[in-house]
Design a protein around this motif. Structure first.
Motif, short mmCIF file in Angstrom:
data_model
loop_
_atom_site.label_atom_id
_atom_site.label_comp_id
_atom_site.label_asym_id
_atom_site.label_seq_id
_atom_site.Cartn_x
_atom_site.Cartn_y
_atom_site.Cartn_z
N THR A 16 0.80 -1.21 0.00
CA THR A 16 0.00 0.00 0.00
C THR A 16 0.83 1.26 0.00
O THR A 16 0.36 2.31 -0.43
N TYR A 153 3.62 -8.31 -6.38
CA TYR A 153 2.53 -7.47 -6.90
C TYR A 153 3.13 -6.29 -7.65
O TYR A 153 2.73 -5.98 -8.78
N ASP A 159 -0.97 -1.24 -12.13
CA ASP A 159 -1.55 -0.61 -10.95
C ASP A 159 -2.94 -1.13 -10.60
O ASP A 159 -3.28 -1.29 -9.42
N TYR A 160 -3.76 -1.37 -11.60
CA TYR A 160 -5.12 -1.83 -11.31
C TYR A 160 -5.09 -3.24 -10.73
O TYR A 160 -5.83 -3.55 -9.78
N ILE A 162 -2.64 -4.53 -9.03
CA ILE A 162 -2.11 -4.40 -7.67
C ILE A 162 -3.22 -3.98 -6.72
O ILE A 162 -3.35 -4.51 -5.61
N GLU A 163 -4.04 -3.02 -7.15
CA GLU A 163 -5.14 -2.55 -6.32
C GLU A 163 -6.11 -3.68 -5.97
O GLU A 163 -6.50 -3.86 -4.81
N LEU A 164 -6.49 -4.47 -6.96
CA LEU A 164 -7.40 -5.58 -6.72
C LEU A 164 -6.77 -6.64 -5.80
O LEU A 164 -7.43 -7.18 -4.91
N THR A 165 -5.50 -6.94 -6.04
CA THR A 165 -4.81 -7.98 -5.29
C THR A 165 -4.63 -7.58 -3.83
O THR A 165 -4.87 -8.38 -2.91
N VAL A 166 -4.21 -6.34 -3.60
CA VAL A 166 -4.02 -5.86 -2.22
C VAL A 166 -5.35 -5.85 -1.48
O VAL A 166 -5.43 -6.24 -0.31
N GLY A 167 -6.42 -5.43 -2.15
CA GLY A 167 -7.73 -5.40 -1.51
C GLY A 167 -8.19 -6.79 -1.09
O GLY A 167 -8.72 -6.99 0.01
#
Length: 230
Positions: A16, A153, A159-160, A162-167
């Motif tokens: 993050t 990641y 970036d998109y 990464i956003e989905l994976t981190v969430g």
């Protein structure tokens, strides 16, 4: 015996780039107590009592409970408070299935997109985790594991994704953290990571994706194995 320095978990959560909030700290602590059985299903989570226990206002407590509800560890009932729950077998399986595909995609893209510096850092981190595994340093290995996955990641350079994976990882983090308590899990985790790292360093997209997919499936199995002991 030296290992690479591991960033403390209270400075930045994985993937993050931001500082951990008080709500995040509470979420991790409460999740740990729930998955260890110290707060069994059916336990009422009183915001006022928790705020007093941790010396905070009710706001971070409320946020922590909301996050735990998203993971399925808490049943938040309007006007009736929150109680400790346990996600259904089907829901947890679905969450891990999605996580496996997201991480497999990250690993596959990393095999193609990682820079030489990123590849070197991943290799060094993996070697450092080997030392932590041999030392039996559960806490440090668990925190290094967050960095290991976050670096993959980031290596996808999407970036998109990464956003989905981190969430998704945030929702599953209580179970992923708990699985390290399964007997022999540190050594097995390191072996699974070895396969992922080797494929990424070789630029083997399909091999990296399949190795990561298999790793996440085993993580799920390890959590279920641990959960049966509490």
């Amino acid at each position: 015996m030296s290992v690479l320095p591991i960033r403390p978990s209270d400075s930045r959560p994985s993937g993050t780039g931001r500082r951990v909030t008080r709500a995040e700290e509470l979420r991790l602590q409460l999740a740990d107590e729930i998955t260890r059985g110290k707060l069994p299903p059916g336990t009422t989570l009183d915001e006022t009592l928790l705020a007093a226990r941790f010396g905070v206002s009710r706001t971070p407590v409320r946020e922590a409970i909301r996050e735990l509800a998203a993971s399925g560890l808490v049943d938040s009932r309007p006007h009736r408070g929150a109680i400790v729950a346990r996600p259904s077998v089907e829901r947890l399986q679905n969450m891990f299935d999605v996580m496996a595909e997201l991480e497999a995609l990250c690993a596959g893209l990393s095999a193609l997109q990682m820079t030489p510096t990123e590849r070197r850092r991943l290799e060094e981190l993996h070697a450092a985790m080997g030392e932590l595994m041999r030392l039996g340093d559960f806490a440090a290995y668990r925190e290094a594991n967050e960095q290991f996955h976050a670096s993959i990641y980031a290596g996808s350079h999407n970036d998109y994704l990464i956003e989905l994976t981190v969430g998704t990882r945030r929702r599953l983090s209580p179970f992923r953290r708990a699985q390290f308590r399964a007997l022999g899990r540190l050594a097995l985790s390191h072996i699974e990571h070895e396969r992922v790292v080797t494929a990424i360093l070789r630029g083997d997209r399909d091999g990296a994706a399949q190795s990561m997919r298999s790793h996440i499936a085993i993580v799920h199995d390890a959590y279920e194995q641990y959960a049966q002991t509490i």
